[in-house]
Design an enzyme around this catalytic site. Structure first.
Site, mmCIF file in Angstrom:
data_model
loop_
_atom_site.group_PDB
_atom_site.id
_atom_site.type_symbol
_atom_site.label_atom_id
_atom_site.label_comp_id
_atom_site.label_asym_id
_atom_site.label_seq_id
_atom_site.Cartn_x
_atom_site.Cartn_y
_atom_site.Cartn_z
ATOM 1 N N LYS A 56 -5.651 51.662 89.532
ATOM 2 C CA LYS A 56 -6.035 51.733 88.120
ATOM 3 C C LYS A 56 -5.668 50.429 87.416
ATOM 4 O O LYS A 56 -4.930 49.593 87.956
ATOM 5 C CB LYS A 56 -5.345 52.918 87.444
ATOM 6 C CG LYS A 56 -3.822 52.818 87.408
ATOM 7 C CD LYS A 56 -3.206 54.037 86.741
ATOM 8 C CE LYS A 56 -1.685 53.916 86.696
ATOM 9 N NZ LYS A 56 -1.048 55.046 85.999
ATOM 10 N N TYR B 268 6.829 26.048 67.624
ATOM 11 C CA TYR B 268 6.620 26.688 66.341
ATOM 12 C C TYR B 268 7.910 27.264 65.787
ATOM 13 O O TYR B 268 8.657 27.947 66.487
ATOM 14 C CB TYR B 268 5.601 27.826 66.476
ATOM 15 C CG TYR B 268 4.176 27.370 66.632
ATOM 16 C CD1 TYR B 268 3.553 26.609 65.642
ATOM 17 C CD2 TYR B 268 3.446 27.693 67.764
ATOM 18 C CE1 TYR B 268 2.232 26.189 65.782
ATOM 19 C CE2 TYR B 268 2.130 27.283 67.915
ATOM 20 C CZ TYR B 268 1.529 26.532 66.922
ATOM 21 O OH TYR B 268 0.237 26.119 67.065
#
Length: 363
Positions: free
Chosen positions: A35, A260
């Protein structure tokens, strides 16, 4: 030149891990769970690599099953969440998909569909889920015998396999799994039918759960459900290695902010490497300073916030690393579990979270 970020997928390691699961029980077979695009590894290629070993594959839903079918995978496919609406049932019948029925409404819709469109005798293989303590999906244990008989006695039904799911199998000290096994066995012994209990953690650590079907998932891809030191978990081989290269190296003095917000500030003169990977590729933005990164096989630390396309790494003052040098973000030499721990998450989210622009290369 292409962007150097790639996910190398080692199919030999995948097969080794499946065989390790299978070796844990002489009386069980193993359903290979593919899956979520085989936990980010590529469901079709993984299924092709395992189809001579695995008798069946497990997916979450019919959309995932159809990807395998359209690619020519011939092995049976089990729908672990069953179906979500009655409109899926004609395709389930046509493809011989095997749904896991976990609720009374699903049983009702299935039986209604069989009244409206009768199927050949003994043509359907079904799975029936029992809630033994996870309290997520599954029938109450008291409901199960009647539901089982209702299904198994239908002329179109060839078999019904009982299934449950463990809540705490990855905790070797928990008693919850033993309690769940006892509840499950009390039902199964009365019905005498095929069963499936063992997920990856139980496959590696709960022999009492090794009955008809094992369901190895995360272990197929080389990530252990347990901390290092587990005798079987340590035998797993990483299947995915996420690799990139340095694209810049610069020298900074002490006291300089990096990235940042200036979250990381150099405490001494150091070299800062920039590598091609970021949260736009699926690398977790929440990774903290100190998250391990291998450059030329040497462990360094992430320094500063992860950007969309780039990550900065503190190479120290003595490193000779240069642009173009190889970087491993997780994989063969740096366990994905180690990285996940610095990101306040688990290996599943890292492996399944890579975005399509990360090229998969199969070895």
């Amino acid at each position: 030149m292409a962007r150097p970020l790639i996910a190398e997928i080692n199919l030999s390691a995948l097969r080794h891990n499946y065989q390790l699961a299978l070796s844990q029980s002489a009386t069980s077979t193993a359903l290979a769970i593919v899956k979520a695009d085989a936990y980010g590894h590529g469901a079709v290629t993984v299924a092709e690599a395992l189809q001579d070993l695995a008798p069946a594959f497990g997916v979450a839903c019919i959309e995932e099953a159809e990807i395998l079918y359209q690619a020519g995978i011939q092995k049976p496919v089990i729908l672990l969440e069953g179906f979500f609406e009655a409109e899926e049932l004609p395709l389930i019948f046509a493809r011989a998909y095997q749904p896991v029925l976990h609720s009374q409404w699903q049983i009702k819709l299935l039986l209604q569909a069989l009244e409206q469109t009768p199927q050949p005798a003994k043509s359907l293989k079904l799975w029936l889920k029992i809630d033994t303590g996870m309290h997520r999906l599954g029938l109450h244990p008291d409901e199960t015998p009647q539901a089982y008989q209702q299904l198994v006695q239908h002329p179109a039904v060839a078999s019904v396999t009982l299934i449950t799911h463990f809540a705490c199998a990855d905790d070797p000290f928990s008693t919850t799994s033993d309690q769940q096994i006892q509840r499950f066995n009390s039902i199964q012994q009365a019905l005498q039918c095929p069963v499936s209990l063992a997920n990856s953690a139980a496959t590696l650590n709960l022999p009492a759960s090794h009955q008809s079907w094992l369901r190895p998932g995360i272990m197929l891809y080389g990530a252990s459900p347990f901390a290092p030191g587990h005798p079987l978990g340590d035998q797993l081989r990483p299947v995915m290695t996420l690799k990139t290269r340095l694209i810049s190296v610069r020298d900074l003095p002490a006291g300089e902010p990096v990235g940042y917000g200036g979250r990381f500030t150099t405490t001494q003169a150091t070299r800062i490497g920039v590598l091609a990977c970021g949260y736009g590729d699926g690398y977790p933005r929440q990774a903290i300073d100190g998250t391990p990164i291998l450059v030329n096989g040497i462990k360094y630390r992430l320094a500063g916030r992860v950007s969309m396309d780039m990550i900065t790494v503190d190479l120290g003052s003595q490193s000779t690393a240069q642009p173009g040098d190889e970087v491993e973000l997780w994989g063969k030499h740096l366990p994905v579990n180690d990285v996940a721990g610095y990101c306040d998450t688990i290996s599943y989210t890292l492996l399944t979270g890579l975005l399509p622009r990360v090229k998969r290369v199969y070895l």
